[in-house]
Write an enzyme that holds these catalytic residues in place. Structure first.
Site, PDB file in Angstrom:
ATOM      1  N   ASP A 237      52.443  37.646  65.071  1.00  6.58           N
ATOM      2  CA  ASP A 237      52.876  36.933  64.225  1.00  6.58           C
ATOM      3  C   ASP A 237      53.225  36.002  63.668  1.00  6.58           C
ATOM      4  OD1 ASP A 237      55.430  37.610  61.594  1.00  6.58           O
ATOM      5  OD2 ASP A 237      56.973  37.720  63.326  1.00  6.58           O
ATOM      6  N   HIS A 377      56.490  47.662  57.184  1.00  5.15           N
ATOM      7  CA  HIS A 377      56.682  46.070  57.893  1.00  5.15           C
ATOM      8  C   HIS A 377      55.947  45.153  56.717  1.00  5.15           C
ATOM      9  CE1 HIS A 377      59.117  42.685  58.476  1.00  5.15           C
ATOM     10  NE2 HIS A 377      57.754  42.646  59.083  1.00  5.15           N
TER      11      HIS A 377
HETATM   12  C1  HEM Z   1      62.712  40.469  63.898  1.00  4.87           C
HETATM   13  C2  HEM Z   1      62.314  40.744  62.924  1.00  4.87           C
HETATM   14  C3  HEM Z   1      60.752  40.855  62.387  1.00  4.87           C
HETATM   15  C4  HEM Z   1      60.132  40.870  62.939  1.00  4.87           C
HETATM   16  C5  HEM Z   1      59.992  41.243  64.586  1.00  4.87           C
HETATM   17  C6  HEM Z   1      58.776  40.826  62.535  1.00  4.87           C
HETATM   18  C7  HEM Z   1      57.459  40.887  62.331  1.00  4.87           C
HETATM   19  C8  HEM Z   1      56.293  41.144  61.690  1.00  4.87           C
HETATM   20  C9  HEM Z   1      54.955  40.706  61.809  1.00  4.87           C
HETATM   21  C10 HEM Z   1      54.435  40.822  63.147  1.00  4.87           C
HETATM   22  C11 HEM Z   1      54.687  40.434  61.207  1.00  4.87           C
HETATM   23  C12 HEM Z   1      52.326  40.342  60.866  1.00  4.87           C
HETATM   24  C13 HEM Z   1      52.301  39.362  61.189  1.00  4.87           C
HETATM   25  C14 HEM Z   1      51.840  38.482  59.446  1.00  4.87           C
HETATM   26  O1  HEM Z   1      51.504  38.765  58.694  1.00  4.87           O
HETATM   27  O2  HEM Z   1      52.171  37.185  60.440  1.00  4.87           O
HETATM   28  C15 HEM Z   1      55.091  40.484  59.655  1.00  4.87           C
HETATM   29  C16 HEM Z   1      54.634  39.755  58.600  1.00  4.87           C
HETATM   30  C17 HEM Z   1      55.583  40.203  58.131  1.00  4.87           C
HETATM   31  N1  HEM Z   1      57.084  40.047  57.983  1.00  4.87           N
HETATM   32 FE1  HEM Z   1      57.379  40.108  59.561  1.00  4.87          FE
HETATM   33  N2  HEM Z   1      59.552  39.953  60.874  1.00  4.87           N
HETATM   34  C18 HEM Z   1      61.100  40.759  60.409  1.00  4.87           C
HETATM   35  C19 HEM Z   1      61.439  39.913  59.864  1.00  4.87           C
HETATM   36  C20 HEM Z   1      61.681  39.588  58.510  1.00  4.87           C
HETATM   37  C21 HEM Z   1      62.085  39.899  57.324  1.00  4.87           C
HETATM   38  C22 HEM Z   1      63.029  40.025  57.239  1.00  4.87           C
HETATM   39  C23 HEM Z   1      61.509  39.706  56.632  1.00  4.87           C
HETATM   40  C24 HEM Z   1      61.816  39.432  54.544  1.00  4.87           C
HETATM   41  C25 HEM Z   1      62.775  40.058  54.476  1.00  4.87           C
HETATM   42  C26 HEM Z   1      59.755  39.701  56.635  1.00  4.87           C
HETATM   43  C27 HEM Z   1      58.836  39.208  55.814  1.00  4.87           C
HETATM   44  C28 HEM Z   1      57.688  39.947  56.251  1.00  4.87           C
HETATM   45  C29 HEM Z   1      57.068  39.214  55.686  1.00  4.87           C
HETATM   46  C30 HEM Z   1      56.308  38.360  54.051  1.00  4.87           C
HETATM   47  C31 HEM Z   1      55.827  39.512  56.100  1.00  4.87           C
HETATM   48  C32 HEM Z   1      53.903  39.144  55.554  1.00  4.87           C
HETATM   49  C33 HEM Z   1      53.207  40.648  54.987  1.00  4.87           C
HETATM   50  C34 HEM Z   1      51.822  40.468  54.739  1.00  4.87           C
HETATM   51  O3  HEM Z   1      51.972  39.494  53.849  1.00  4.87           O
HETATM   52  O4  HEM Z   1      50.998  41.120  54.560  1.00  4.87           O
HETATM   53  N3  HEM Z   1      59.742  39.710  58.672  1.00  4.87           N
HETATM   54  N4  HEM Z   1      56.481  40.471  60.358  1.00  4.87           N
END
Ligand code: HEM
Length: 512
Positions: A237, A377
């Site tokens: 992450d 996601h």
């Molecule tokens: C337990 C809940 C969550 C988990 C396990 C999770 C996990 C991850 C992972 C593994 C990534 C990919 C790694 C990265 O690009 O940093 C990511 C990207 C991202 N997540 Fe989450 N996330 C969660 C909740 C959320 C929530 C609630 C939001 C917004 C509503 C969110 C928004 C984003 C965004 C904006 C990215 C970057 C996407 C990109 O620019 O490629 N995440 N998340």
């Protein structure tokens, strides 16, 4: 002269964070830690994450561009992203506003600025402390200004059903508007509780005394060993955060650059009118998101998918399905670049792990999900070329930390969570409705987003909420198969906070 002033401003404040609590008192009853000068920075850049800019680089950047982000006045956690080994969230209620203001005034030197966090390691305190206030917290302090953000004013509990949450899963400390503020305390120590963080928590308790009551506390920490930097489902992450103009001295391939006002209130790109004292603050969306890890593992195994050649084992098929749900493999490698197998070298390389936008020559952006499902996601929360790469307003900086223990062998063997673990999720943006809230409601929860596809993308399978929980495109052999995905992430609380600049704390928040 201008450059000199910038240097002076930045370096004269390097000692912020080393106030009365900056260096533990060796005679204290909290003499739990080795007393030695710090030689490493507080923040940890995990593999695959963007390096931090140096203070000197930012000063040069601002001098060259004629811009000036006063990073000695901006609280430290906002612009740096997910780089904490230990982080405690100390939620409080203000009982006695006058005593609280007096205590906070004396505590300001311990509030850690961005400049302090980027200063040479030996100048950094043992842990950083930031502070943020809910709308009811500001009101309790007599600040009734409209900050220009209606979601902040109403609080997250009032917004929870709009976000798709079931109020029945919200924990009582967060249900309502009782939380007035939160201290964020973080450091790079690997060991858990006998740490600088607990030392600083004790300092807060003794400084603020009965002027506040602890409403809840979350002790979050990076996962151990090779899982450090990965969230509890196992995926790296903190990879993709936007570069912020005036702060980010390098822009990584594929990284979106946002104006500073997308993140900081009052700066260029902020879309609302606000009181002048809110300059260089931000809104923090905090979510306590419980993760059902053994259940996620069992479901991906039960529904393991196959590659077009039919050569995968069941475990490989489960990993493949998980990767397609996220749009990245566990190593962080994006499926858009490496659709069939994980590539840990790519995942660990910030120069290439963000360098994609879902568009490919000889492939249709409106129908081809062979590399990355429309519902994944990272595609739902940052649609890149699906919105013509032009979107800079719906970005936010993610800075959360996992909480809770590793999965025990009995939980793994029974496919059932018996302990609370998840993500202490934090997103910073200048307008909640454009950042976190937009990503959650308009994108993750909206089945026909991204728009203009030949099929309905469905709900985002990790954090998307709504019914039916159908995500399309997960199976590359037959993308039309809709998967009804159980809810593996359960929101159990949260709040919207305002994170003021350090001078706003001194000049407005603690002023009577
Ligand atoms: C337990 C809940 C969550 C988990 C396990 C999770 C996990 C991850 C992972 C593994 C990534 C990919 C790694 C990265 O690009 O940093 C990511 C990207 C991202 N997540 Fe989450 N996330 C969660 C909740 C959320 C929530 C609630 C939001 C917004 C509503 C969110 C928004 C984003 C965004 C904006 C990215 C970057 C996407 C990109 O620019 O490629 N995440 N998340």
């Amino acid at each position: 002269m201008h450059l000199f002033n910038i240097f002076t401003a930045a370096f004269s404040l390097l000692n912020i964070g080393r106030g009365v609590l900056g260096v533990p008192n060796p005679n204290s009853e909290h003499n739990l830690v080795e007393r030695q000068a710090r030689t490493t920075p507080i923040l940890t850049v995990f593999p695959g994450q963007a390096a931090l800019p140096t203070l000197a680089d930012i000063i040069n950047l601002n001098a060259t561009n004629g811009t000036f982000l006063p990073i000695q006045n901006i609280q430290g956690d906002i612009l740096v992203g997910m780089k904490k080994q230990l982080e405690t969230f100390y939620f409080f209620h203000i009982n006695d506003p006058a005593s609280f203001k007096t205590a906070l005034n004396s505590y300001v030197p311990t509030i850690t600025s961005t400049a302090t966090l980027l200063s040479p390691a030996s100048s950094q305190p043992l842990a950083f402390v930031n502070i943020a206030f809910s709308s009811t917290g500001l009101q309790a302090l007599g600040i009734t200004d409209d900050l220009g953000d209606s979601q902040f004013s109403s609080g997250m509990y009032a917004d929870a059903t709009n976000l798709g949450d079931s109020l029945s899963t919200w924990e009582s400390p967060f249900a309502g508007t009782n939380i007035h503020g939160v201290f964020l305390i973080g450091t790079d120590q690997l060991a858990p509780q006998d740490s600088y963080v607990s030392f600083y928590v004790s300092g807060i308790v003794s400084t603020f005394g009965s002027s506040i009551t602890e409403v809840d506390r979350i002790d979050a920490s990076a996962r151990p060993g090779d899982e450090a930097g990965h969230e509890h489902f196992g995926f790296l992450d903190g990879i993709s955060n936007p570069a912020v103009a005036g702060f980010s001295t390098t822009v990584l391939p594929g990284q979106t650059v946002v104006p500073s006002g997308t993140i900081l209130t009052g700066r260029l790109g902020d879309v609302a009118l606000r009181p002048s004292w809110t300059l260089d603050g931000t809104f923090m969306a905090f979510r306590k998101l419980q993760q059902k890890v053994p259940e996620f593992d069992a479901w991906t195994l039960e529904n393991a998918i196959q590659n077009p050649e039919g050569t995968l084992t069941v475990q490989q098929g489960a990993d493949y399905l998980g990767a397609r749900m996220f749009g990245r493999w566990k190593s962080g490698a994006p499926t858009d670049i490496t659709p069939l197998v994980d590539d840990p070298t790519l995942g660990a390389d910030p120069q290439s792990n963000n360098n994609f936008d879902f568009a490919h020559a000889n492939s249709s952006l409106i129908s081809d999900q062979s590399r990355c499902p429309f519902s994944a996601h990272i595609r739902k929360t940052n649609p890149r070329a699906d919105l013509a790469d032009a979107n800079t307003i719906n970005h936010a900086i993610r800075a959360g930390t996992p909480y809770g223990p590793e999965v025990s062998s009995s939980e793994a063997s029974s496919n059932t969570s018996t302990q609370d673990r998840g993500m202490a999720f934090v997103e910073y943006q200048s307008t909640i409705g454009n950042g976190f809230r937009f990503q959650q409601i308009n994108w993750a929860n909206t089945a026909n987003f991204p728009p203009l596809k030949t099929v309905t993308p469905g709900i985002e399978p990790i954090v998307g909420q709504g019914s039916p929980r159908t995500a399309d495109g997960l199976n590359p052999v037959d993308p039309s198969v809709g998967y009804t995905v159980p809810q593996f992430v359960i929101p159990t609380g949260g709040e919207y906070f305002f994170v003021p600049s350090i001078s706003a704390i001194t000049d407005v928040i603690t002023a009577s």
